[in-house]
Scaffold this active site. Structure first.
Site, mmCIF file in Angstrom:
data_model
loop_
_atom_site.group_PDB
_atom_site.id
_atom_site.type_symbol
_atom_site.label_atom_id
_atom_site.label_comp_id
_atom_site.label_asym_id
_atom_site.label_seq_id
_atom_site.Cartn_x
_atom_site.Cartn_y
_atom_site.Cartn_z
ATOM 1 N N LEU A 76 36.291 -10.606 -10.316
ATOM 2 C CA LEU A 76 37.229 -11.674 -10.651
ATOM 3 C C LEU A 76 36.559 -12.948 -11.158
ATOM 4 C CD1 LEU A 76 39.734 -11.120 -7.718
ATOM 5 C CD2 LEU A 76 39.841 -10.216 -10.040
ATOM 6 N N CYS A 77 35.272 -12.871 -11.477
ATOM 7 C CA CYS A 77 34.573 -14.026 -12.044
ATOM 8 C C CYS A 77 34.897 -14.160 -13.530
ATOM 9 C CB CYS A 77 33.059 -13.870 -11.883
ATOM 10 S SG CYS A 77 32.470 -14.267 -10.240
ATOM 11 N N HIS A 78 34.963 -15.403 -13.978
ATOM 12 C CA HIS A 78 35.196 -15.679 -15.392
ATOM 13 C C HIS A 78 33.880 -15.567 -16.169
ATOM 14 C CE1 HIS A 78 38.565 -17.729 -13.405
ATOM 15 N NE2 HIS A 78 39.222 -17.510 -14.531
ATOM 16 N N MET A 119 28.786 -18.573 -8.021
ATOM 17 C CA MET A 119 28.509 -17.135 -8.030
ATOM 18 C C MET A 119 27.340 -16.803 -8.949
ATOM 19 S SD MET A 119 30.418 -16.093 -5.713
ATOM 20 C CE MET A 119 29.837 -14.410 -5.848
ATOM 21 N N GLU A 120 27.207 -17.529 -10.033
ATOM 22 C CA GLU A 120 26.090 -17.307 -10.947
ATOM 23 C C GLU A 120 24.768 -17.670 -10.285
ATOM 24 O OE1 GLU A 120 29.703 -17.009 -13.176
ATOM 25 O OE2 GLU A 120 29.062 -18.512 -11.728
ATOM 26 N N ASP A 134 11.943 -4.355 -5.804
ATOM 27 C CA ASP A 134 11.715 -3.209 -6.680
ATOM 28 C C ASP A 134 10.268 -3.141 -7.160
ATOM 29 O OD1 ASP A 134 12.451 -0.963 -8.408
ATOM 30 O OD2 ASP A 134 12.142 -2.397 -10.039
#
Length: 165
Positions: A76-78, A119-120, A134
């Site tokens: 739901l992020c733009h 969120m970014e 990793d």
């Protein structure tokens, strides 16, 4: 603390928030994450002896790329036109036997827009940490990623937030 989940409509269904009526403001967010590891693993990173290459450079680029793809990863992020993404990495050797060796990752995202960049910033820090894991898992599989969190955000309706020291 807000008492309403903005991504849930009146029927309880998940929806993308409509930001079309919001004013554009400068928004910035900083996040962090830590990767705990053995002293030998940290030394491989710092000395540039990891057989996969430059761990910090790769993690930095991965974090930047991840911030730009957050809208594709979090449903739901733009999609955002980021004006700045910065990822800093710091090797922190254990000061004593009660501490662990670690890498601290701090990300910063910025834009002039209608929705925040928390969120970014969180995605950038998280993916940089995953990239370190990793690149080092061949020499240590029990590394621990911890304390992924928002440090600060500015701009927008909710104003300024900063983690207390």
């Amino acid at each position: 603390m807000m008492n309403q989940l903005t991504h849930i409509n009146a029927s309880g269904e998940a929806n993308m928030v409509d930001v079309s009526a919001k004013a554009e403001t400068v928004r910035e967010a900083r996040a962090e994450a830590f990767v705990h590891m053995a002293p030998e693993t940290l030394e491989l990173i710092v000395s540039g002896q990891n057989h996969k290459g430059d761990v910090f450079a790769t993690a930095r680029i991965a974090g930047i790329q991840a911030a730009k793809k957050t809208w594709d990863l979090i449903p739901l992020c733009h999609p955002l036109l980021l004006s700045k993404v910065e990822v800093q990495l710091e090797a922190i050797p254990a000061a004593n036997e009660n501490e662990t060796n670690m890498v601290r990752i701090e990300s910063c995202c910025k834009l002039a827009g209608k929705t925040g960049v928390e969120m970014e910033a969180l995605t950038a820090a998280s993916v940089a940490a995953l990239t370190i894991y990793d690149m080092c898992k061949a020499v240590q599989k029990d590394m621990v990623i911890s304390q992924v969190r928002l440090l600060e955000k500015t701009g927008g309706k909710s104003g300024h937030f900063k983690v207390e020291a």
